[in-house]
Scaffold this motif. Structure first.
Motif, short mmCIF file in Angstrom:
data_model
loop_
_atom_site.label_atom_id
_atom_site.label_comp_id
_atom_site.label_asym_id
_atom_site.label_seq_id
_atom_site.Cartn_x
_atom_site.Cartn_y
_atom_site.Cartn_z
N GLU A 142 -4.82 6.40 -0.67
CA GLU A 142 -3.84 5.32 -0.74
C GLU A 142 -4.29 4.29 -1.76
O GLU A 142 -5.48 4.13 -2.00
CB GLU A 142 -3.67 4.63 0.61
CG GLU A 142 -3.05 5.50 1.69
CD GLU A 142 -2.87 4.73 2.98
OE1 GLU A 142 -1.79 4.87 3.58
OE2 GLU A 142 -3.80 4.00 3.39
N THR B 36 0.85 -1.19 0.00
CA THR B 36 0.00 0.00 0.00
C THR B 36 0.89 1.24 0.00
O THR B 36 1.79 1.36 0.84
CB THR B 36 -0.93 -0.01 1.22
OG1 THR B 36 -1.74 -1.18 1.17
CG2 THR B 36 -1.82 1.23 1.24
N ASN B 37 0.63 2.14 -0.95
CA ASN B 37 1.38 3.39 -1.06
C ASN B 37 0.43 4.57 -1.07
O ASN B 37 -0.70 4.48 -1.55
CB ASN B 37 2.24 3.40 -2.34
CG ASN B 37 3.39 2.43 -2.26
OD1 ASN B 37 3.79 1.99 -1.19
ND2 ASN B 37 3.94 2.09 -3.41
N ARG B 38 0.92 5.68 -0.55
CA ARG B 38 0.14 6.91 -0.46
C ARG B 38 0.19 7.67 -1.78
O ARG B 38 1.22 7.69 -2.45
CB ARG B 38 0.70 7.78 0.66
CG ARG B 38 -0.07 9.06 0.90
CD ARG B 38 0.30 9.74 2.19
NE ARG B 38 -0.45 9.35 3.35
CZ ARG B 38 -1.77 9.38 3.51
NH1 ARG B 38 -2.52 9.73 2.51
NH2 ARG B 38 -2.34 9.05 4.63
#
Length: 146
Positions: free
Chosen positions: A109, A9-11
């Motif tokens: 996200e 998970t990336n912002r």
């Protein structure tokens, strides 16, 4: 490694971009995928992302059928009408467009999910819930086979 595996998970940054995980970028580079074919998944609230080989696979299915048949027309609506081409920027980021946000509910996200020959973009909570549901289903199926 030539398969998309795992999840991360990336912002999303202030400009609407998200960094594709390094492991996924490595697979893209190894497969020489420079233009991404992205389509709205048929089952899940996710965007599926792969190379031209992914689009080619669906187009072969359509070509094997009568192009005017209802199944071929439905498949075309899904893969052509529900698909776009995208590219990563020089830093390996993907623009999180309205096409992605509107179908997935992604806001701040993105969860990247490996699916062997392609990967998917998910709203994090939706992925967690459906993965837990799938895990529970497999656990129950295992109990039934005992």
């Amino acid at each position: 490694m030539n398969r998309f595996l795992s999840n991360a998970t990336n912002r999303i940054d202030a400009k609407g971009r998200v960094s594709v995980p390094a492991a996924f970028r490595s697979v893209l580079a190894e497969r020489n995928i420079q233009e991404l074919y992205c389509f709205q998944d048929f089952v899940f609230p996710a965007i599926s992302v792969g190379g031209l080989d992914l689009l080619d696979r669906f187009e072969r299915q359509i070509a094997a059928d009568d192009p005017f048949s209802p199944p071929a027309n439905e498949m075309s609506l899904l893969i052509h009408g529900g698909g776009v081409f995208m590219k990563l920027d020089a830093e390996g980021r993907l623009m999180v467009t309205d096409f992605i946000r509107g179908f997935t509910g992604i806001a701040n996200e993105v969860t990247f999910v490996g699916r062997a020959d392609h990967f998917q973009l998910w709203q994090p909570e939706a992925f967690q819930a459906l993965q837990a549901q799938a895990r529970e289903g497999r656990k129950l199926a295992g109990r039934r086979s005992e």
